[in-house]
Design an enzyme around this catalytic site. Structure first.
Site, PDB file in Angstrom:
ATOM      1  N   HIS A 106     -84.558 116.806 170.576  1.00 28.51           N
ATOM      2  CA  HIS A 106     -85.858 117.009 171.190  1.00 28.51           C
ATOM      3  C   HIS A 106     -86.030 115.927 172.262  1.00 28.51           C
ATOM      4  O   HIS A 106     -85.996 114.741 171.940  1.00 28.51           O
ATOM      5  CB  HIS A 106     -86.987 116.849 170.172  1.00 28.51           C
ATOM      6  CG  HIS A 106     -86.919 117.793 169.027  1.00 28.51           C
ATOM      7  ND1 HIS A 106     -87.693 118.934 168.955  1.00 28.51           N
ATOM      8  CD2 HIS A 106     -86.173 117.788 167.891  1.00 28.51           C
ATOM      9  CE1 HIS A 106     -87.419 119.566 167.838  1.00 28.51           C
ATOM     10  NE2 HIS A 106     -86.498 118.897 167.160  1.00 28.51           N
ATOM     11  N   HIS A 161     -79.698 119.783 166.965  1.00 27.69           N
ATOM     12  CA  HIS A 161     -80.434 119.939 168.212  1.00 27.69           C
ATOM     13  C   HIS A 161     -81.184 118.641 168.477  1.00 27.69           C
ATOM     14  O   HIS A 161     -81.426 117.855 167.563  1.00 27.69           O
ATOM     15  CB  HIS A 161     -81.376 121.139 168.168  1.00 27.69           C
ATOM     16  CG  HIS A 161     -82.411 121.058 167.094  1.00 27.69           C
ATOM     17  ND1 HIS A 161     -82.132 121.320 165.763  1.00 27.69           N
ATOM     18  CD2 HIS A 161     -83.720 120.726 167.140  1.00 27.69           C
ATOM     19  CE1 HIS A 161     -83.237 121.164 165.046  1.00 27.69           C
ATOM     20  NE2 HIS A 161     -84.212 120.802 165.856  1.00 27.69           N
ATOM     21  N   VAL A 176     -83.959 122.932 160.647  1.00 29.78           N
ATOM     22  CA  VAL A 176     -82.961 123.960 160.939  1.00 29.78           C
ATOM     23  C   VAL A 176     -81.577 123.328 160.801  1.00 29.78           C
ATOM     24  O   VAL A 176     -81.339 122.245 161.321  1.00 29.78           O
ATOM     25  CB  VAL A 176     -83.151 124.498 162.381  1.00 29.78           C
ATOM     26  CG1 VAL A 176     -82.100 125.530 162.727  1.00 29.78           C
ATOM     27  CG2 VAL A 176     -84.550 125.062 162.561  1.00 29.78           C
ATOM     28  N   ASN A 178     -83.215 114.899 164.508  1.00 29.92           N
ATOM     29  CA  ASN A 178     -83.604 114.836 163.104  1.00 29.92           C
ATOM     30  C   ASN A 178     -82.395 115.117 162.218  1.00 29.92           C
ATOM     31  O   ASN A 178     -81.478 115.834 162.609  1.00 29.92           O
ATOM     32  CB  ASN A 178     -84.702 115.856 162.812  1.00 29.92           C
ATOM     33  CG  ASN A 178     -85.991 115.523 163.521  1.00 29.92           C
ATOM     34  OD1 ASN A 178     -86.431 114.381 163.518  1.00 29.92           O
ATOM     35  ND2 ASN A 178     -86.591 116.509 164.161  1.00 29.92           N
ATOM     36  N   ARG A 231     -87.305 124.720 177.261  1.00 25.32           N
ATOM     37  CA  ARG A 231     -88.607 124.277 176.729  1.00 25.32           C
ATOM     38  C   ARG A 231     -88.788 124.817 175.313  1.00 25.32           C
ATOM     39  O   ARG A 231     -88.451 125.957 175.021  1.00 25.32           O
ATOM     40  CB  ARG A 231     -89.741 124.742 177.626  1.00 25.32           C
ATOM     41  CG  ARG A 231     -89.713 124.073 178.978  1.00 25.32           C
ATOM     42  CD  ARG A 231     -90.989 124.321 179.765  1.00 25.32           C
ATOM     43  NE  ARG A 231     -90.841 123.801 181.107  1.00 25.32           N
ATOM     44  CZ  ARG A 231     -91.030 122.540 181.462  1.00 25.32           C
ATOM     45  NH1 ARG A 231     -91.376 121.654 180.556  1.00 25.32           N
ATOM     46  NH2 ARG A 231     -90.869 122.149 182.709  1.00 25.32           N
TER      47      ARG A 231
END
Length: 90
Positions: A85, A83, A79, A72, A14
């Site tokens: 989401h 990664h 960052v 993204n 999370r």
């Protein structure tokens, strides 16, 4: 961090500062700066990504309400570590 899913190639948990009612981060264990850096030969990571998303969507009951998987890149990436989401809700 409570790990919701973990494999040899990625971990899902999370988001510590969620922007949605359901906001999960999926992070590869290898260092990739962006999606453009993932080699096509890394089929284990790509297969794990699909497996993780399917499992989480089913476990969290997101099939009917809908969900989004976001990666993204470029100026939208805060960052420099790839990664994803997994988000749902308004």
């Amino acid at each position: 961090v409570e790990r919701l899913y973990e494999s040899e190639t990625l971990v899902a948990f999370r988001h510590p500062q969620p922007s949605y009612p359901v906001h999960i981060l999926i992070v590869p264990k290898r260092a990739y700066a962006s999606l453009l850096d993932v080699p096509a030969q890394d089929s284990a990571f790509l297969a794990d990504l699909v497996t993780a998303v399917q499992k989480l969507v089913r476990e969290l009951g997101l099939e009917e309400q809908g969900y989004r998987l976001i990666a993204n890149g470029g100026a939208f990436q805060d960052v420099a570590q790839l990664h994803f989401h997994l988000v749902a809700g308004s």
